[in-house]
Design a protein around this motif. Structure first.
Motif, PDB file in Angstrom:
ATOM      1  N   LEU A 192      65.630  85.246  59.523  1.00 28.67           N
ATOM      2  CA  LEU A 192      65.386  84.132  60.713  1.00 28.67           C
ATOM      3  C   LEU A 192      67.323  83.878  60.681  1.00 28.67           C
ATOM      4  O   LEU A 192      67.810  83.907  59.992  1.00 28.67           O
ATOM      5  CB  LEU A 192      64.549  82.807  60.173  1.00 28.67           C
ATOM      6  N   GLY A 193      67.285  83.346  62.075  1.00 28.37           N
ATOM      7  CA  GLY A 193      68.776  83.201  62.213  1.00 28.37           C
ATOM      8  C   GLY A 193      69.826  84.389  61.933  1.00 28.37           C
ATOM      9  O   GLY A 193      69.651  85.514  62.134  1.00 28.37           O
ATOM     10  N   GLU A 194      70.795  83.598  60.677  1.00 26.22           N
ATOM     11  CA  GLU A 194      71.863  84.282  60.623  1.00 26.22           C
ATOM     12  C   GLU A 194      71.559  85.043  59.351  1.00 26.22           C
ATOM     13  O   GLU A 194      71.704  86.116  58.786  1.00 26.22           O
ATOM     14  CB  GLU A 194      72.792  83.816  60.490  1.00 26.22           C
ATOM     15  N   GLY A 195      70.180  84.244  58.643  1.00 24.72           N
ATOM     16  CA  GLY A 195      69.912  85.246  57.372  1.00 24.72           C
ATOM     17  C   GLY A 195      70.002  85.126  55.929  1.00 24.72           C
ATOM     18  O   GLY A 195      70.329  85.715  54.886  1.00 24.72           O
ATOM     19  N   ALA A 196      70.520  82.860  56.975  1.00 29.03           N
ATOM     20  CA  ALA A 196      72.051  83.351  55.268  1.00 29.03           C
ATOM     21  C   ALA A 196      70.812  82.245  54.688  1.00 29.03           C
ATOM     22  O   ALA A 196      71.482  81.729  53.081  1.00 29.03           O
ATOM     23  CB  ALA A 196      72.871  82.182  55.702  1.00 29.03           C
ATOM     24  N   SER A 201      65.637  84.965  42.596  1.00 28.88           N
ATOM     25  CA  SER A 201      64.367  86.157  42.051  1.00 28.88           C
ATOM     26  C   SER A 201      64.671  86.274  41.001  1.00 28.88           C
ATOM     27  O   SER A 201      65.499  85.597  40.287  1.00 28.88           O
ATOM     28  CB  SER A 201      64.844  87.041  42.639  1.00 28.88           C
ATOM     29  N   VAL A 202      63.291  86.556  40.150  1.00 32.79           N
ATOM     30  CA  VAL A 202      63.646  87.529  38.709  1.00 32.79           C
ATOM     31  C   VAL A 202      62.931  88.611  38.484  1.00 32.79           C
ATOM     32  O   VAL A 202      61.410  88.997  38.872  1.00 32.79           O
ATOM     33  CB  VAL A 202      63.194  85.971  37.980  1.00 32.79           C
ATOM     34  N   HIS A 203      63.296  89.347  37.788  1.00 32.90           N
ATOM     35  CA  HIS A 203      62.504  90.788  37.085  1.00 32.90           C
ATOM     36  C   HIS A 203      61.412  90.367  36.271  1.00 32.90           C
ATOM     37  O   HIS A 203      61.586  89.216  35.430  1.00 32.90           O
ATOM     38  CB  HIS A 203      63.457  91.837  36.254  1.00 32.90           C
ATOM     39  N   THR A 204      60.081  90.902  36.497  1.00 25.20           N
ATOM     40  CA  THR A 204      58.866  90.174  36.077  1.00 25.20           C
ATOM     41  C   THR A 204      59.115  90.463  34.199  1.00 25.20           C
ATOM     42  O   THR A 204      58.597  89.510  33.276  1.00 25.20           O
ATOM     43  CB  THR A 204      57.923  91.312  36.237  1.00 25.20           C
ATOM     44  N   LEU A 205      59.585  91.551  33.900  1.00 24.31           N
ATOM     45  CA  LEU A 205      59.535  91.325  32.277  1.00 24.31           C
ATOM     46  C   LEU A 205      61.068  90.242  31.990  1.00 24.31           C
ATOM     47  O   LEU A 205      60.901  89.976  30.565  1.00 24.31           O
ATOM     48  CB  LEU A 205      60.547  93.092  31.807  1.00 24.31           C
ATOM     49  N   ASP A 206      61.860  90.092  32.828  1.00 27.50           N
ATOM     50  CA  ASP A 206      62.455  88.737  31.842  1.00 27.50           C
ATOM     51  C   ASP A 206      61.935  87.577  32.237  1.00 27.50           C
ATOM     52  O   ASP A 206      61.748  86.649  31.494  1.00 27.50           O
ATOM     53  CB  ASP A 206      64.033  88.888  33.467  1.00 27.50           C
ATOM     54  N   GLY A 231      70.325  82.971  44.159  1.00 31.18           N
ATOM     55  CA  GLY A 231      70.204  82.828  45.623  1.00 31.18           C
ATOM     56  C   GLY A 231      70.859  84.174  46.601  1.00 31.18           C
ATOM     57  O   GLY A 231      72.087  83.712  46.889  1.00 31.18           O
ATOM     58  N   ILE A 232      69.833  84.554  46.878  1.00 33.04           N
ATOM     59  CA  ILE A 232      70.244  86.246  48.067  1.00 33.04           C
ATOM     60  C   ILE A 232      69.690  86.152  49.032  1.00 33.04           C
ATOM     61  O   ILE A 232      68.672  85.274  49.937  1.00 33.04           O
ATOM     62  CB  ILE A 232      69.752  87.546  47.181  1.00 33.04           C
ATOM     63  N   PRO A 233      71.353  86.013  49.740  1.00 32.62           N
ATOM     64  CA  PRO A 233      70.849  86.106  51.397  1.00 32.62           C
ATOM     65  C   PRO A 233      69.722  86.875  51.713  1.00 32.62           C
ATOM     66  O   PRO A 233      70.197  87.751  51.590  1.00 32.62           O
ATOM     67  CB  PRO A 233      72.169  86.065  51.521  1.00 32.62           C
ATOM     68  N   PHE A 234      69.214  85.609  52.935  1.00 35.24           N
ATOM     69  CA  PHE A 234      67.797  86.706  53.690  1.00 35.24           C
ATOM     70  C   PHE A 234      68.318  88.010  53.728  1.00 35.24           C
ATOM     71  O   PHE A 234      67.286  88.903  53.160  1.00 35.24           O
ATOM     72  CB  PHE A 234      66.198  85.757  54.027  1.00 35.24           C
ATOM     73  N   LEU A 235      69.258  87.962  54.261  1.00 26.60           N
ATOM     74  CA  LEU A 235      69.707  88.511  55.488  1.00 26.60           C
ATOM     75  C   LEU A 235      70.077  90.659  54.398  1.00 26.60           C
ATOM     76  O   LEU A 235      69.635  91.281  54.764  1.00 26.60           O
ATOM     77  CB  LEU A 235      71.096  88.323  56.093  1.00 26.60           C
ATOM     78  N   PRO A 269      61.526  81.353  56.233  1.00 23.65           N
ATOM     79  CA  PRO A 269      62.995  80.596  56.146  1.00 23.65           C
ATOM     80  C   PRO A 269      63.750  79.680  55.008  1.00 23.65           C
ATOM     81  O   PRO A 269      64.205  78.640  55.144  1.00 23.65           O
ATOM     82  CB  PRO A 269      62.445  79.858  57.362  1.00 23.65           C
ATOM     83  N   LEU A 270      62.789  79.719  53.787  1.00 21.47           N
ATOM     84  CA  LEU A 270      63.121  78.538  52.618  1.00 21.47           C
ATOM     85  C   LEU A 270      64.691  79.470  52.396  1.00 21.47           C
ATOM     86  O   LEU A 270      64.913  80.063  52.212  1.00 21.47           O
ATOM     87  CB  LEU A 270      62.463  79.092  51.587  1.00 21.47           C
ATOM     88  N   ASP A 271      65.459  78.152  51.995  1.00 21.44           N
ATOM     89  CA  ASP A 271      66.341  77.913  51.607  1.00 21.44           C
ATOM     90  C   ASP A 271      66.820  77.200  49.940  1.00 21.44           C
ATOM     91  O   ASP A 271      66.198  76.334  50.110  1.00 21.44           O
ATOM     92  CB  ASP A 271      67.722  77.560  52.415  1.00 21.44           C
ATOM     93  N   ASN A 272      66.141  78.503  48.836  1.00 20.97           N
ATOM     94  CA  ASN A 272      66.057  77.912  47.309  1.00 20.97           C
ATOM     95  C   ASN A 272      66.826  78.269  46.500  1.00 20.97           C
ATOM     96  O   ASN A 272      66.056  79.148  44.922  1.00 20.97           O
ATOM     97  CB  ASN A 272      64.332  78.089  47.733  1.00 20.97           C
ATOM     98  N   PRO A 273      68.119  78.733  46.451  1.00 15.87           N
ATOM     99  CA  PRO A 273      68.593  78.573  45.835  1.00 15.87           C
ATOM    100  C   PRO A 273      68.385  77.732  44.148  1.00 15.87           C
ATOM    101  O   PRO A 273      68.043  76.563  44.525  1.00 15.87           O
ATOM    102  CB  PRO A 273      70.367  78.076  45.480  1.00 15.87           C
ATOM    103  N   ALA A 274      69.199  78.267  42.865  1.00 16.86           N
ATOM    104  CA  ALA A 274      68.260  77.480  42.521  1.00 16.86           C
ATOM    105  C   ALA A 274      68.510  78.233  40.478  1.00 16.86           C
ATOM    106  O   ALA A 274      69.591  79.614  40.650  1.00 16.86           O
ATOM    107  CB  ALA A 274      66.469  78.237  42.035  1.00 16.86           C
TER     108      ALA A 274
END
Length: 306
Positions: A192-196, A201-206, A231-235, A269-274
Motif C-alpha cells: 500500500l502507498g510507498e510500503g513504508a 516479526s519473530v522467529h517461531t523458536l525465539d 519493524g520491517i517496512p512492508f515494501l 496497512p498496519l504500521d506496528n513497530p514494536a
C-alpha cells in the motif's frame, strides 16, 4: 513442572512443546482430535482430548498442572467471520483457568498481539502500554487485560504479545503464507502507498523461548513482547516475496486493496513497530534465529510442499 498447554499442536505450540520438554518440564497438551493426540505423543508430551468449549475439562487439566500456557484461539471461527465468538471463547477459557489456579501462585501465560498497539500511530509499541478494549480487533485487548488481572487472584499471570508475523519452516497458515499465495495468484506482490508501514516479526523458536521463560520466571502482571525485528517496512517484505516468486512488486491502489488482498486488506496497512527491550532485560532473552527477510531468503516458504 507439569505444564498444561492449549493450542499444543498449532504453529506456536509445535515449538513450545519441545522447548518445554528440553528444559525438563512435563507437558500435557490439549488435543482436539486423535491425530493431534498422536502428534503430541510423538513429541514426548501427554495428550488430553478436548477443546476450548470443554470448560470443565480445561478446569480439571489446569488444576492438575503446575502451570498453564494458553495458546489456543478459534482461528477457524475468526476466518469464517465470527470473530466475536472466537473472542468470547477465549475469555471463557481465561476465566476458567483463573478459577482453577486462584490462590495457588502458579504461573499462567496468555497470548496477545502487538497488532493492537497499531492504534497508537507513530509510536513504537512497548510492553508498558496498556489499552482499553473496543470493537473489532480491539476486542482482543479485553482478553489480554483479563489475563493480566488474574494476578489479582494470586496467580503469577503474564501475557506474551506476538507480532503479526511469527515465521519459520513451521509456519504454514500465517500471514506470510497468505501474502505469498496472494502474490502467486495475482502475479504481483503488492503493498500500500510507498510500503513504508512497518511490521514487527519473530522467529517461531525465539517466540517459544519467551513462553518458556515467562512460565519459569515472569513476575505477576507482566506484559511481554516476543519481538525480533522491531519493524520491517512492508515494501521490503513485498519485494522479497516478489523476488522469490519472480513476479513484479507494485503498489496497490487503496480502492483495490480488498480485491487484491481479500481477508488481509485490513491488516496489510498496519504500521506496528514494536520493541522487546524490556522483555529482553526482564527475562534475559535475546532473539537467536534469523530475522524475517533472512528467513524468506532460506527459501522454505516457496517450496512446492509449502
Amino acid at each position: 513442572m507439569r505444564v498444561f498447554v492449549t493450542g499444543a499442536t498449532g504453529h506456536i505450540g509445535s515449538a513450545v512443546i519441545p522447548e518445554l520438554l528440553s528444559a525438563g518440564h512435563e507437558v500435557v497438551g490439549l488435543a482436539r482430535t486423535e491425530a493431534s493426540a498422536t502428534a503430541l505423543k510423538a513429541l514426548g508430551a501427554q495428550a488430553r482430548l478436548g477443546d476450548l468449549d470443554d470448560l470443565d475439562g480445561l478446569r480439571e487439566a489446569a488444576s492438575a498442572a503446575d502451570g498453564v500456557i494458553h495458546l489456543a484461539f478459534k482461528h477457524d471461527a475468526m476466518m469464517a467471520g465470527d470473530f466475536a465468538a472466537a473472542v468470547e471463547a477465549d475469555l471463557a477459557a481465561i476465566r476458567t483457568f483463573g478459577e482453577a489456579l486462584a490462590g495457588t501462585g502458579k504461573p499462567f501465560v496468555g497470548t496477545a498481539g502487538t497488532g493492537v498497539l497499531a492504534a497508537l500511530p507513530g509510536r513504537t509499541g512497548t510492553e508498558d502500554i496498556v489499552l482499553e478494549g473496543g470493537p473489532g480487533l480491539q476486542a482482543r485487548i479485553v482478553a489480554e487485560n483479563n489475563a493480566i488481572q488474574l494476578a489479582e487472584q494470586g496467580i503469577r499471570a503474564s501475557v506474551v504479545r506476538l507480532p503479526p508475523v511469527v515465521h519459520s519452516a513451521l509456519d504454514r497458515y500465517g500471514f506470510v503464507p497468505m501474502l505469498i499465495a496472494t502474490a502467486r495468484a495475482a502475479g504481483v506482490s503488492g503493498y500500500l502507498g510507498e510500503g513504508a508501514n512497518r511490521w514487527p516479526s519473530v522467529h517461531t523458536l525465539d517466540a517459544a523461548r519467551v513462553y518458556r521463560l515467562a512460565l519459569e520466571q515472569a513476575p505477576a502482571g507482566s506484559r511481554l513482547h516476543a519481538v525480533g525485528d522491531e519493524g520491517i517496512p512492508f515494501l521490503l517484505i513485498a519485494e522479497s516475496i516478489g523476488r522469490h516468486l519472480e513476479v513484479p512488486t507494485a503498489t496497490v491502489a487503496a480502492d483495490r486493496m480488498e480485491a487484491h488482498f481479500g481477508f488481509l486488506a485490513g491488516i496489510v496497512p498496519l504500521d506496528n513497530p514494536a520493541s522487546s527491550l524490556r522483555t529482553q532485560e526482564l527475562l534475559g532473552w535475546r532473539p537467536a534465529h534469523p530475522g524475517l527477510i533472512a528467513d524468506l531468503d532460506l527459501g522454505h516458504y516457496f517450496t512446492a510442499s509449502a
